[in-house]
Design an enzyme around this catalytic site. Sequence first.
Site, PDB file in Angstrom:
ATOM      1  N   PHE A  79       0.821  -1.208   0.000  1.00 16.86           N
ATOM      2  CA  PHE A  79       0.000   0.000   0.000  1.00 16.86           C
ATOM      3  C   PHE A  79       0.858   1.263   0.000  1.00 16.86           C
ATOM      4  O   PHE A  79       1.769   1.391  -0.794  1.00 16.86           O
ATOM      5  CB  PHE A  79      -1.004  -0.057   1.152  1.00 16.86           C
ATOM      6  CG  PHE A  79      -2.052  -1.117   0.948  1.00 16.86           C
ATOM      7  CD1 PHE A  79      -3.161  -0.877   0.150  1.00 16.86           C
ATOM      8  CD2 PHE A  79      -1.911  -2.377   1.499  1.00 16.86           C
ATOM      9  CE1 PHE A  79      -4.117  -1.851  -0.087  1.00 16.86           C
ATOM     10  CE2 PHE A  79      -2.855  -3.373   1.274  1.00 16.86           C
ATOM     11  CZ  PHE A  79      -3.954  -3.100   0.478  1.00 16.86           C
ATOM     12  N   SER A  80       0.595   2.204   0.899  1.00 14.34           N
ATOM     13  CA  SER A  80       1.242   3.517   0.791  1.00 14.34           C
ATOM     14  C   SER A  80       2.710   3.523   1.172  1.00 14.34           C
ATOM     15  O   SER A  80       3.381   4.538   0.977  1.00 14.34           O
ATOM     16  CB  SER A  80       0.479   4.546   1.633  1.00 14.34           C
ATOM     17  OG  SER A  80      -0.749   4.859   1.024  1.00 14.34           O
ATOM     18  N   THR A  81       3.225   2.415   1.666  1.00 12.79           N
ATOM     19  CA  THR A  81       4.670   2.321   1.799  1.00 12.79           C
ATOM     20  C   THR A  81       5.323   2.533   0.435  1.00 12.79           C
ATOM     21  O   THR A  81       6.462   2.990   0.327  1.00 12.79           O
ATOM     22  CB  THR A  81       5.059   0.972   2.409  1.00 12.79           C
ATOM     23  OG1 THR A  81       4.445   0.868   3.708  1.00 12.79           O
ATOM     24  CG2 THR A  81       6.557   0.832   2.586  1.00 12.79           C
ATOM     25  N   LYS A 131       4.642   4.871  -1.550  1.00 11.24           N
ATOM     26  CA  LYS A 131       4.863   6.305  -1.774  1.00 11.24           C
ATOM     27  C   LYS A 131       6.305   6.713  -1.483  1.00 11.24           C
ATOM     28  O   LYS A 131       6.874   7.569  -2.162  1.00 11.24           O
ATOM     29  CB  LYS A 131       3.894   7.129  -0.923  1.00 11.24           C
ATOM     30  CG  LYS A 131       2.436   7.049  -1.355  1.00 11.24           C
ATOM     31  CD  LYS A 131       1.551   7.912  -0.460  1.00 11.24           C
ATOM     32  CE  LYS A 131       0.125   8.023  -0.995  1.00 11.24           C
ATOM     33  NZ  LYS A 131      -0.659   6.790  -0.812  1.00 11.24           N
TER      34      LYS A 131
END
Length: 385
Positions: free
Chosen positions: A64-66, A68
């Site tokens: 997921f947003s890791t 980013k």
Amino acid sequence: MTTTVSALSEKVRALLLDQIQRGTQLGTQVCAYRNGEMIVDAWAGEIGPEDSRPVQADTLFPSFSTTKGVAATALHILADRGVIDYAAPVSEYWPEFAANGKERITVAQAMSHQAGLHAAPPNEVALDWDRAIDFIASGTPAYEPGTSTGYHAITYAWVVGGIVQGASGRHIKDVIQEEIAGPLGIQGEMYVGIPDGVEDRLAWLQSPPEPTPEQAAMNPMANLPDDHDFFKAMPRTGALDWNSMEVRKACIPSANGHFTARALARMYAALANGGEVGGVRLVSPERIAQMSRVQVDTPDRVIFMPIRKSIGFFNGGKTMGMHGATGPRETAFGHPGAGGSIAFADPDVNLSIAVTINKMQGTLQAEGPTFEICELIRKELGVNA
């Protein structure tokens, strides 16, 4: 990659096994570096809720947003080479982005979630790179850019992707492979959009259990109106199926990265160590302070709490006297992911930590089991204050 089997690594593995026994984890990996050397390398549990094969060191976890933080690092590598200027308007590199009042939004503002472009596209657009880039370019800000901040949960993918592509002429997934994974020797362990041939190494996500009525009532989102920015950024219904191969193979550099903890920790080890690890330099020593400098720390319109944000990262530090998984120092930077994954650098103490998980937790910033793991490592090293 050299693995240092240490007492700390054994303590972390023992904690993972305890968490699995308690039912808070299903499968996980943890890796940490200090002063450019691996000090923790642990994994445990099962690949998925319906796949009892044991997790391995090279199991690829959707994080997921890791994701980013990896995408942001690609942008910063280009900035370090003079290809991108944080203070320049995004439209200097991506002229189409100037539409509908966005001509003055800077790279730093866009990358710190101040562009007002948090509303997610339809699923069919999210899965089509060119359509998603056009969706962002033609978007209208929800507020005057630079006057507020609202987490670009999904749309960050094409904000950073559009900037990188416009400035360099290269697709961001290629920049990640050629400038991060290849030089660091972590090819095959860092993908934003998986290739064919790695399917047997994939971890499978287990959704969190349905909350009890009492738990649901205590959730901060329970009282949010249907038109709240949270649900514009992360719609209540019709979400993408992150276990599906269609989604896994798309390129969504805000949310569908597949990593090992080893790969993430090695990337951040360079950023925690003056830009270099194992003789490989990602960025200059001077770049680290620019990467981690907080751009905004006001309450977030989407996540409805104050979050310290630098250029593409979330920062550590205390809020109301307490710190989260990234730790007590505001100079620490990285990114958590939905469900509990996280990876970050803490340059003041030359530490990087990465945690990948497949049992989704109801967290916003890696609370729960992941926080417990990061706290153990910092306390054992004496760097938790």
